[in-house]
Write a protein that holds these residues in place. Structure first.
Motif, PDB file in Angstrom:
ATOM      1  N   PHE A   1      35.810  29.939  38.243  1.00 18.49           N
ATOM      2  CA  PHE A   1      37.103  30.565  37.967  1.00 18.49           C
ATOM      3  C   PHE A   1      37.046  31.353  36.646  1.00 18.49           C
ATOM      4  O   PHE A   1      37.532  32.491  36.559  1.00 18.49           O
ATOM      5  N   GLU A   2      36.420  30.733  35.641  1.00 16.93           N
ATOM      6  CA  GLU A   2      36.310  31.419  34.353  1.00 16.93           C
ATOM      7  C   GLU A   2      35.444  32.674  34.475  1.00 16.93           C
ATOM      8  O   GLU A   2      35.743  33.715  33.876  1.00 16.93           O
ATOM      9  N   GLU A   3      34.359  32.584  35.264  1.00 16.65           N
ATOM     10  CA  GLU A   3      33.509  33.757  35.469  1.00 16.65           C
ATOM     11  C   GLU A   3      34.267  34.841  36.239  1.00 16.65           C
ATOM     12  O   GLU A   3      34.119  36.043  35.976  1.00 16.65           O
ATOM     13  N   ALA A   4      35.084  34.416  37.205  1.00 18.86           N
ATOM     14  CA  ALA A   4      35.869  35.383  37.980  1.00 18.86           C
ATOM     15  C   ALA A   4      36.893  36.087  37.101  1.00 18.86           C
ATOM     16  O   ALA A   4      37.175  37.283  37.287  1.00 18.86           O
ATOM     17  N   ARG A   5      37.441  35.387  36.132  1.00 15.61           N
ATOM     18  CA  ARG A   5      38.417  36.013  35.235  1.00 15.61           C
ATOM     19  C   ARG A   5      37.777  37.135  34.423  1.00 15.61           C
ATOM     20  O   ARG A   5      38.455  38.067  33.984  1.00 15.61           O
ATOM     21  N   LYS A   6      36.452  37.051  34.237  1.00 18.06           N
ATOM     22  CA  LYS A   6      35.732  38.095  33.514  1.00 18.06           C
ATOM     23  C   LYS A   6      35.203  39.179  34.455  1.00 18.06           C
ATOM     24  O   LYS A   6      34.580  40.130  34.002  1.00 18.06           O
ATOM     25  N   GLY A   7      35.396  38.986  35.770  1.00 15.15           N
ATOM     26  CA  GLY A   7      34.894  39.944  36.737  1.00 15.15           C
ATOM     27  C   GLY A   7      33.446  39.729  37.113  1.00 15.15           C
ATOM     28  O   GLY A   7      32.828  40.595  37.742  1.00 15.15           O
ATOM     29  N   ALA A   8      32.870  38.564  36.753  1.00 16.91           N
ATOM     30  CA  ALA A   8      31.453  38.309  37.015  1.00 16.91           C
ATOM     31  C   ALA A   8      31.214  37.533  38.300  1.00 16.91           C
ATOM     32  O   ALA A   8      30.075  37.324  38.686  1.00 16.91           O
ATOM     33  N   MET A   9      32.279  37.086  38.971  1.00 15.69           N
ATOM     34  CA  MET A   9      32.111  36.314  40.202  1.00 15.69           C
ATOM     35  C   MET A   9      33.203  36.697  41.183  1.00 15.69           C
ATOM     36  O   MET A   9      34.349  36.950  40.792  1.00 15.69           O
ATOM     37  N   THR A  10      32.840  36.738  42.474  1.00 18.41           N
ATOM     38  CA  THR A  10      33.818  37.136  43.482  1.00 18.41           C
ATOM     39  C   THR A  10      34.199  36.010  44.431  1.00 18.41           C
ATOM     40  O   THR A  10      35.345  35.949  44.876  1.00 18.41           O
ATOM     41  N   ALA A  11      33.247  35.126  44.761  1.00 21.04           N
ATOM     42  CA  ALA A  11      33.537  34.152  45.817  1.00 21.04           C
ATOM     43  C   ALA A  11      32.733  32.876  45.631  1.00 21.04           C
ATOM     44  O   ALA A  11      31.647  32.869  45.045  1.00 21.04           O
TER      45      ALA A  11
END
Length: 949
Positions: free
Chosen positions: A24-34
């Protein structure tokens, strides 16, 4: 009708929750999608994503839910996305959703929901526009706050949904957006349409795959406790764990049925559905395989079924493709879950059941190589019993029990020996067939129960054996059984052990090996009661006998008793030397019992000598040895208690609590349970958890005035009562208890135990002097007399002596050298009190500011409050935290590994702790550093120079 027995408490999954939080934290940075979350049916995927969604919602995220429908892999197009869109419409209305899209784009969503008007065309271009609009919708939603799209059961997804999932996973590279998808890994046969999608997504950057494992035995116990509202018996937890194999849904179903030996009909579809879809011939061969057990070799199955290799492979191929069977090593087949095998086995007709088990027994008897090495005896016992052949069932059960003893599988030996006893009267000439009489079988069963830690069964076996003997005709045998009964009586905390052993000694001759067998436990129990001189005389007599007869294990036991005497006299170096001698003998004789007793005694001695690291390493080694020798519940839990005591002394309280709770879940004998609870109570007392302390002390019987056999228990219980009264401000009651214990006729000569008590008695006197000056003066005088009789050997004893004498600064320095933060903080506080009374306010403040971070790291609330109160009184105010003391040494170790990018499981393996404990440490580190992610924690660690220490 009863409702589903769902646990009200979220159990386990700390590692997986932490991983999802990182994603979730990585997704908030745009580094993870799924995230692709896989696991078996019933393993808890839904519960996990729900808990994750709750946590993210609390952090301000917008969570949308969608699920695939079990129609077919090509049914109900876009079902999960329709559900998520419908939720969004309910929350914001059609107009609100329309505002998030480009002009006219809402018509592309009309094919999902009629609220958006009439859909456009149905060509590839329109499909592509739908995909783009859904991507746009997620992007616009994420502009205001994080958005998470949860899609459950994608193994049921239709083709269109699978395509849209792949499209979003490849293209959702924007901050604050994440898709979490779950699927049943056990449903993915080789031709399943989701398999290529998973393979493709596995190569996409920003897509993380996460497998959800089954629960451990301890986690199943926690789940059962939460559902039942009380801690279940060890045997019940073990039974549920073995049958459920750690799948939470099956645990709930068994508890719902009210009988762990049955399974509710409501679960039949889940268990047998995949079997019933298979061809009839495959189902027939599965029934044969089910009679063979959870795992059956190809050659054995071919021999029993009468099929050729090709015919057998053809019949089983659909079962393997459907994930009912799995291929194991050495050309063997394993049922995916034991409940599937059990359900298939239950479909056998009575005659078919007996014939198949006889066929398995006959084939294994002809060629034992058809089963894994060391398993033939157990397999034969199982199949002859299933074939209802009483004669061969008895013979094979006795042989299998002997094999179990040889492999230290004592808990497996007990039911085999019980089977021999059950069949005894049905088989003519049973004693001649196995070469042992009925009493010998009971004796062997009692031995297995003792090694396996099953006190109740052991007591039953010994009682039955004694009932068959006449002590006037077979006095030596009766004496041996009395010796066998001793650990069971002692484990239950019942009195009369020494009287029993003295009676046994009268039954044996003066120079026999049998006498040495009685002298060994008698001398040990006399030592524990403080009768050291008599015990030493018996040890000397016993050693001369065992060396005459060459019994090395008994010699080691007597040496350990001698070491116990050295320990009580304060000579710890001699204790360790003698224990090491016994340990060498145990290893030469390959005696797990002797090895573990020597290890346990040495852990205690090393801790008393302040050799902390050695004590911890030996604790870890001891637990591994206990598992190797099949003695987890007996000697192993005693080792666990020593391990917890070591961690408690070193201020690693959360780890100690985990060790205690894990040991308690294994159903220890009463005496070991009470020892573990004392460790837990000490930590709870120091943290101010009064309700927990009161419950533990009540269970132990600390307030009941029960007569204790061991002087160590007398002093430990008195210490706990005094601490309890002091924590409640009952100074008079604490003083009365101190007077009582000091007047006890059998004072312990064990230096550490007695100096620790005397240090506490000084605290009592200092607290009660104002209200009872004469009584405290008399108590001080009495304590001084006791102190003159005690030895002062070793750094731990010296630290307690300094505390007793009132040299608190020297005591604090000694405790700091010993790495015992709670003792150090308490001594610093006492030194500060003395300085403040002497007018040295600056000196008092300096000591308090050093003590406060130690107490805060331990979460020792009562001590923190006393320190902060005194800080205010001396005008120093709250202490600014010293960055070097911000984290405990263990937390710095964890942070160092976090900074290296290690997972919780990696860190657990590195530091020999559990992933759960790592999770607790990481949470504490984040809170102390004021950060929210592991990456931020690593950065803070570098900035504050915490990683170089």
């Amino acid at each position: 009708m009863r409702g589903r027995s769902v646990s009200p408490v979220f159990v386990g999954r700390e590692e997986e929750l932490a991983t999802l939080a990182e994603c979730f934290e990585e997704a908030r940075k745009g580094a993870m999608t799924a995230v692709l979350l896989g696991g078996e049916a019933g393993v808890g995927k839904t519960r996990l994503v729900q808990r994750f969604a709750e946590q993210c919602t609390a952090l301000g995220a917008h969570v949308l839910f969608g699920g695939c429908v079990e129609l077919s892999t090509e049914g109900l197009a876009y079902a999960p996305f329709t559900a998520a869109l419908r939720q969004l419409v309910r929350e914001q209305g059609p107009a609100g959703v329309t505002k998030l899209l480009p002009d006219g784009a809402e018509r592309d969503l009309a094919r999902l929901l009629p609220e958006f008007g009439e859909p456009g065309g149905n060509g590839e271009t329109d499909r592509a526009r739908l995909f783009e609009q859904f991507l746009t919708l997620l992007e616009r939603l994420s502009e205001s706050r994080p958005v998470i799209l949860v899609i459950e059961d994608i193994h049921w997804a239709d083709r269109s949904s699978r395509d849209l999932i792949a499209f979003l996973s490849r293209n959702l590279y924007i901050p604050q957006a994440l898709i979490v998808m779950t699927y049943r890994s056990d449903d993915l046969h080789r031709q399943h349409p989701l398999r290529p999608v998973l393979a493709e997504l596995g190569r996409v950057p920003g897509v993380h795959r996460l497998d959800l494992p089954r629960l451990s035995r301890d986690e199943v116990g926690q789940q059962m406790t939460a559902i039942l509202g009380s801690t279940p018996e060890y045997a019940k937890v073990q039974k549920v764990y073995e049958r459920s194999e750690g799948i939470p849904l099956f645990v709930e179903a068994m508890l719902e049925s009210g009988d762990v030996c049955t399974f509710p009909d409501s679960m039949n579809d889940l268990i047998l559905g995949s079997v019933e879809r298979l061809p009839e011939e495959t189902q027939r061969v599965l029934r044969v395989a089910a009679a063979g057990g959870i795992r059956v070799g190809h050659a054995l199955l071919a021999a029993v079924s009468g099929l050729s290799d090709v015919e057998l492979e053809t019949a089983l191929r659909p079962a393997i493709a459907g994930n009912v069977l799995q291929i194991a090593d050495s050309r063997a087949y394993v049922f995916r879950h034991s409940l599937i095998r059990e359900a298939v086995h239950d479909e056998l007709l009575p005659g078919e059941h007996q014939r198949l088990h006889r066929r398995f027994a006959e084939e294994i008897s002809k060629d034992r190589a058809l089963v894994p090495p060391g398993r033939a005896a157990v397999e034969l016992a199982h199949h002859w019993f299933g074939a209802r052949d009483d004669r061969w069932a008895l013979i094979s059960a006795w042989e299998a029990a002997r094999e179990s003893f040889r492999s230290f599988a004592y808990t497996e030996a007990i039911p085999l020996l019980e089977r021999v006893l059950m069949l005894w009267d049905r088989v003519e000439g049973a004693a001649e067939l196995i070469g042992a009489d009925h009493t010998a079988v009971l004796e062997r069963a009692a031995e297995a129960a003792n090694a396996g830690g099953d006190v109740d069964k052991g007591t039953k076996f010994v009682k039955a054996a004694l009932a068959e003997l006449d002590e006037t005709r077979e006095p030596e045998r009766v004496a041996q059984l009395i010796v066998r009964r001793t650990p069971f009586t002692d484990s239950k905390g019942k009195p009369g052990v020494i009287e029993d052993l003295r009676h046994a000694l009268r039954l044996v001759s003066g120079s026999s090996r049998d006498r040495a067998e009685v002298l060994t436990p008698l001398s040990r129990h006399l030592m524990l009661r403080g009768e050291i001189d008599e015990a030493n005389e018996l040890i000397a007599e016993g050693l001369s006998l065992v060396r005459k007869y060459g019994d090395r294990c008994l010699e080691a036991d007597l040496l350990l008793n001698m070491g116990l005497g050295h320990s009580l006299n304060g000579d710890m170096e001699s204790t360790i030397r003698v224990n090491e001698q016994a340990l060498r003998i145990g290893r030469e004789a390959d005696s797990g019992r002797v090895i573990l007793r020597a290890i346990g005694n040495n852990i205690d001695a090393l801790l008393d000598m302040g050799r902390n690291d050695e004590a911890l390493r030996m604790s870890e080694d001891g637990w591994r040895v206990a598992k190797k020798y099949g003695r987890k519940r007996a000697s192993g839990l005693f080792i666990k208690n020593n391990w917890a005591e070591s961690l408690e002394a070193l201020g690693r309280w959360d780890e100690a609590i985990e060790i205690v709770e894990g040991a308690l879940s294994h159903g220890p004998v009463l005496r070991t349970r009470h020892s573990l609870l004392r460790v837990r109570a000490d930590i709870a007392m120091a943290r101010g958890e009064h309700t927990l302390v009161e419950g533990i002390l009540s269970e132990i019987g600390v307030f009941k005035g029960r007569r204790e056999e061991y002087i160590q228990d007398v002093i430990s219980n008195a210490r706990m009562r005094i601490s309890w009264f002091l924590s409640r401000g009952e100074r008079g009651a604490a003083l009365e208890e101190a007077e009582r214990v000091l007047a006890h006729p059998r004072q312990s000569s064990k230096a550490v135990l007695s100096w620790r008590l005397l240090a506490l008695l000084r605290t009592v006197c200092d607290a009660a002097e104002e209200i009872e000056p004469q009584r405290t003066a008399a108590l001080r005088e009495h304590a001084a007399g006791v102190a003159t009789e005690l030895s002062v050997i070793g750094p731990v004893v010296e630290a307690y002596r300094l505390s007793y004498s009132g040299d608190f600064d020297a005591a604090a320095a000694a405790w700091e050298r010993l790495q015992r933060p709670h003792n150090a903080a308490m001594s610093l506080h006492r030194a500060a009190v003395a300085a403040a009374h002497g007018g040295d306010r600056e000196g008092a403040a300096a000591r308090l500011k050093k003590a406060l971070p130690l107490a805060q790291a331990l979460r020792a609330t009562p001590l923190i409050e006393r320190i902060e109160t005194l800080l205010r009184r001396v005008g120093a105010g709250p202490a600014a935290p010293d960055q070097s003391e911000l984290l405990t040494p263990r937390e710095r170790e964890v942070l160092r590994l976090v900074a290296q990018g290690r997972t919780n499981r990696d860190i657990a393996a590195e530091l020999f702790i559990s992933a759960k404990t790592v999770s607790v440490h990481v949470s504490n580190i984040l809170a102390k550093l004021g950060v929210t992610t592991r990456g931020e924690a690593a950065a803070a660690g570098h900035r504050l120079s915490l990683l170089s220490r």
